[in-house]
Design a protein around this motif. Structure first.
Motif, PDB file in Angstrom:
ATOM      1  N   VAL A   7       0.813  -1.213   0.000  1.00 11.31           N
ATOM      2  CA  VAL A   7       0.000   0.000   0.000  1.00 11.31           C
ATOM      3  C   VAL A   7       0.849   1.267   0.000  1.00 11.31           C
ATOM      4  O   VAL A   7       0.334   2.363  -0.230  1.00 11.31           O
ATOM      5  N   LEU A  17      -0.030  -4.546   3.509  1.00  8.77           N
ATOM      6  CA  LEU A  17      -1.237  -4.754   4.306  1.00  8.77           C
ATOM      7  C   LEU A  17      -1.612  -6.228   4.194  1.00  8.77           C
ATOM      8  O   LEU A  17      -1.969  -6.706   3.108  1.00  8.77           O
ATOM      9  N   SER A  21      -7.591 -10.520   7.907  1.00  9.06           N
ATOM     10  CA  SER A  21      -8.514  -9.434   8.278  1.00  9.06           C
ATOM     11  C   SER A  21      -8.350  -8.993   9.718  1.00  9.06           C
ATOM     12  O   SER A  21      -8.840  -7.939  10.117  1.00  9.06           O
ATOM     13  N   VAL A  24      -4.971  -4.608  10.848  1.00  9.52           N
ATOM     14  CA  VAL A  24      -5.303  -3.425  10.054  1.00  9.52           C
ATOM     15  C   VAL A  24      -4.076  -2.574   9.752  1.00  9.52           C
ATOM     16  O   VAL A  24      -4.141  -1.664   8.932  1.00  9.52           O
ATOM     17  N   SER A  26      -0.121  -2.025   8.376  1.00 10.93           N
ATOM     18  CA  SER A  26       0.768  -2.614   7.386  1.00 10.93           C
ATOM     19  C   SER A  26       2.080  -3.046   8.034  1.00 10.93           C
ATOM     20  O   SER A  26       2.451  -2.577   9.117  1.00 10.93           O
ATOM     21  N   ILE A 177      -9.095  -0.976  -7.241  1.00 15.64           N
ATOM     22  CA  ILE A 177      -7.846  -0.224  -7.070  1.00 15.64           C
ATOM     23  C   ILE A 177      -7.842   0.858  -8.140  1.00 15.64           C
ATOM     24  O   ILE A 177      -7.872   0.566  -9.335  1.00 15.64           O
ATOM     25  N   CYS A 224      -7.227   3.366   1.797  1.00 19.41           N
ATOM     26  CA  CYS A 224      -8.395   2.493   1.908  1.00 19.41           C
ATOM     27  C   CYS A 224      -9.672   3.330   1.905  1.00 19.41           C
ATOM     28  O   CYS A 224      -9.777   4.333   2.626  1.00 19.41           O
ATOM     29  N   GLY A 228     -14.891   0.274   0.419  1.00 12.98           N
ATOM     30  CA  GLY A 228     -14.116  -0.854  -0.063  1.00 12.98           C
ATOM     31  C   GLY A 228     -13.266  -0.454  -1.244  1.00 12.98           C
ATOM     32  O   GLY A 228     -13.618   0.444  -2.004  1.00 12.98           O
ATOM     33  N   PHE A 230      -9.272   0.578  -2.913  1.00 14.03           N
ATOM     34  CA  PHE A 230      -8.169   1.477  -2.590  1.00 14.03           C
ATOM     35  C   PHE A 230      -8.010   2.507  -3.697  1.00 14.03           C
ATOM     36  O   PHE A 230      -8.304   2.238  -4.867  1.00 14.03           O
TER      37      PHE A 230
END
Length: 310
Positions: A7, A17, A21, A24, A26, A177, A224, A228, A230
């Motif tokens: 990221v 990252l 889940s 959170v 990186s 993305i 982010c 949802g 990036f």
């Protein structure tokens, strides 16, 4: 080994990252030396396999195959490019917009044109730069929008200050993305701040003397989105080099040429002064926008000059 998404890249470190889940934050990683030996560099947007080290950092061990790769800005696996241009301060630069479009077309990427700072143009005049005005090109903002929409490019008009179009942009970016690209001072960071509450990206007013902004974004980073996906805010710049576009392939990056180029008398027609060129005929009849065609000629000249130098 764990997998994840790069990221951010900064000072030789890659911030991954994890797909897990439960985490959170990186992981700060270095890339293994094997990549350098192979002439490969990890990019923001790369999906990778990495290994955690004892000090809590990590090493990138494998880069998974990319679906796309941009050279400038250096981002991998981009699905959508948002070309951000202001309608004023600085004035809309159609030559630069067309140059960006050549790059997104050559990369085969979906493109969204986002025109910012609409609050500065309400009731105002023409959406052109000083150079275009001197050349006699006078198009109102709605005419510019219709021109690019006819070419198949969606156009959204926004104002971060007044909240106009912010939700529409957010919806376009959801689950993907994306990358924001455009010259300095057009309001990329301001728009992202409006889209993502609490983001707080640095912004700067443009220089009224120079007509352009300072570079407030100094590295590429994926942000982010609440919906949802990036989005990458990238360093602003006012020029692009044609690194991967050749003279023969340039015309395919101008969508409006396609229906006419098939009828050209000569294969490989460059649409300059060849007899029987249907693209030139379409330009003369007004079927192809004269300024877009002029930009095509300028870009063709740049590509040929670069080829002669190297």
């Amino acid at each position: 080994m764990p997998t994840g998404l790069i990221v951010k890249a900064l000072s030789g470190y890659y911030y991954v990252l994890p797909d897990d889940s439960g985490r959170v934050e990186s992981v700060q990683c270095r890339a293994r030396g094997i990549f350098k030996l192979k002439g490969i560099s990890p990019l923001v947007g790369d999906r990778v396999e990495f290994e955690l080290t004892e000090n809590g950092e990590g090493t990138v061990d494998e880069i998974f195959p990319r679906t796309s790769e941009l050279v400038r800005p250096p981002v991998a696996n981009v699905e959508l490019v948002v070309l951000v241009f202001s309608v004023d301060e600085p004035a809309l630069n159609r030559q630069l917009l067309d140059k960006f479009l050549v790059h997104t077309e050559s990369a085969g990427l979906e493109t969204l044109i986002c025109l910012t700072k609409h609050d500065l143009r309400q009731g105002a005049g023409q959406a052109v730069s000083e150079e275009e005005a001197e050349a006699g090109e006078h198009l109102e903002l709605d005419q510019v929008i219709r021109l690019y929409e006819r070419l198949g490019y969606p156009v959204l008009v926004t104002s971060a200050k007044e909240g106009i179009g912010v939700e529409a942009v957010r919806e376009r970016l959801a689950g993907r993305i994306s990358v924001f690209a455009g010259q300095s001072g057009v309001g990329k960071s301001s728009l992202l701040n409006a889209m993502i509450p609490g983001l707080g990206l640095e912004t700067n007013a443009i220089s009224m003397k120079l007509g352009r902004g300072k570079h407030t974004t100094r590295h590429v980073e994926l942000i982010c989105l609440p919906t949802g996906g990036f989005v990458a805010d990238t360093p602003g710049f006012s020029s692009l080099d044609f690194l991967h576009v050749d003279a023969e392939g340039l015309s395919s990056c101008f969508r409006e040429f396609a229906p006419y180029s098939e009828g050209c008398r000569f294969r490989g027609c460059l649409h300059l002064h060849e007899p029987g060129c249907k693209v030139q005929e379409a330009k003369e009849s007004g079927a192809i926008d004269a300024l877009r065609y002029e930009h095509y000629l300028q870009f063709l000249g740049e590509i040929r000059e670069k080829k002669r130098r190297y």
